[in-house]
Design an enzyme around this catalytic site. Structure first.
Site: not given
Ligand code: IPM
Ligand code: MG
Length: 361
Positions: A137, A196, A230, A254, A258
């Protein structure tokens, strides 16, 4: 009476609508638990950028630094090219305020649908500590010979021992305080490193050594586990009950959060905190700005309410934070038909009212 200075940043799309509900519940909690908040609104986001060309104005970070915490709605505008607001606003605030932890609970609340068969709130109950200041990042790398057949792109994952150690320390302390044993729902407190080490033999070698060194020396009572990222995704679906506190680098964190968010009922409920343990932290629902639902009063404010709840916990208002969590659980278990936008059986502000009433009760 304790007074907290809160920077409120509704942001784009449905961000402002859900933030209003979070503030409503925060006000109810303040009245009930005897603290005060002083709120300052900031209008950063896509609209302001389109109007003024300014993403984060000069002096904004210094202004934010005068607050105790930041409550953020959502960043992202359909008319602004992807990357501009994310980098210029969200990532910049995370970096400049040195919010080096991204704390993302994956908790299934009662009554909430999970796509994972035969798993319930007892099984889906863990937290991801995502490192938030380093990794791929930070912008190391670039494009060479762009637009030629020989074009080269590099983007390098960079971690310093300092970054890794401070993140691990936070994760161990968190596991000690809020692990499954500490919460009375398990036999031990466990911290698992997600990496990993079989391929990223430099970066995750550093993480792994630091992880065991610190654990052995300072947290011998905390059980240590390790998962390749993974495989971790696999177990998040198949055996989420194995997890307690997970710690990982920025990019893996990240991605897996999700997946975690979906298993806990989706973007209507998933919240996170960008935390600087010695500075100003920022709390946000992790879903986006949902432009297509803007202004209709149908979006679910629970994720924003949960973000605010994490904010109060981080500020030390444990009782208020617990009460809000209970109120949210009551609402998911007894009131909402679904967490999805437009299908809740209530409007955005009615959901805020339900939680606020339960908190005041
Ligand atoms: C999150 C989002 C951000 C990230 C993006 C929008 C830059 O996906 O907060 O998880 O990758 O951290
Ligand atoms: Mg994210």
């Amino acid at each position: 009476m304790k007074t907290y200075k809160i920077a409120v940043m509704g942001g784009d799309g449905t961000g402002p609508e859900v933030t209003v509900e979070a503030v409503k519940v925060m006000d109810a909690a303040a009245a009930k638990f005897g603290f005060k908040t002083e709120q300052t609104e900031f209008d950063f986001g896509g609209e302001r950028y389109k109007r003024t060309g300014e993403i984060l104005p000069d002096g904004a970070v210094a202004e934010l630094q005068k607050h105790d915490a930041i409550l953020l709605g959502a960043i992202g505008h359909p008319d602004v090219k992807p990357g501009i607001l994310e980098k210029g606003l969200l990532l910049r605030m995370r970096f400049e305020l040195d919010q080096y932890i991204n704390l993302r609970p994956v908790r299934l609340f009662p009554g909430v649908f999970t796509p994972i068969k035969d798993k319930g709130p007892q099984e889906i109950d863990y937290v991801v500590v995502r490192e938030n200041s380093g990794d791929i990042y930070t912008g190391s790398g670039g494009l060479m010979m762009k637009d030629t057949p020989h074009e080269v792109a590099t983007q390098t994952a960079v971690y310093t021992r300092f970054q890794v150690d401070r993140c691990l320390k936070y994760a161990y302390e968190y596991a000690r305080k809020y692990g499954k044993k500490a919460r009375g729902v398990g036999k031990e407190n466990t911290l698992a490193l997600v990496g990993k080490t079989n391929v990223l033999t430099f970066v995750y070698d550093l993480w792994e050594r630091a992880f065991h060194e610190m654990g052995q020396k300072d947290y011998p009572e905390i059980r240590r586990d390790y998962y390749h990222v993974d495989a971790c995704c696999m177990w998040m679906v198949k055996n989420p009950e194995w997890f307690d506190v997970l710690v990982t680098g920025n990019l893996f964190g990240d991605i897996i959060t999700d997946l975690g968010a979906m298993t806990q009922g989706g973007m209507g409920i998933a919240a996170g905190g960008n935390i600087n343990p010695d500075g100003v932290s920022m709390f946000e629902p992790i879903g986006g700005s949902a432009p297509k639902y803007t202004g209709q009063g149908v979006i679910n404010p629970l994720a924003a309410i949960c973000a605010m709840q994490m904010m109060l916990q981080t500020l030390g208002e444990e009782k208020a934070s617990q009460k809000i969590e209970e109120a949210v659980k009551y609402v998911t278990a007894n009131k909402l038909k679904s967490l999805a936008a437009g299908k809740m059986g209530y409007s955005t502000s009615q959901v805020g009212d339900l939680v606020a009433e339960k908190v005041a009760d």
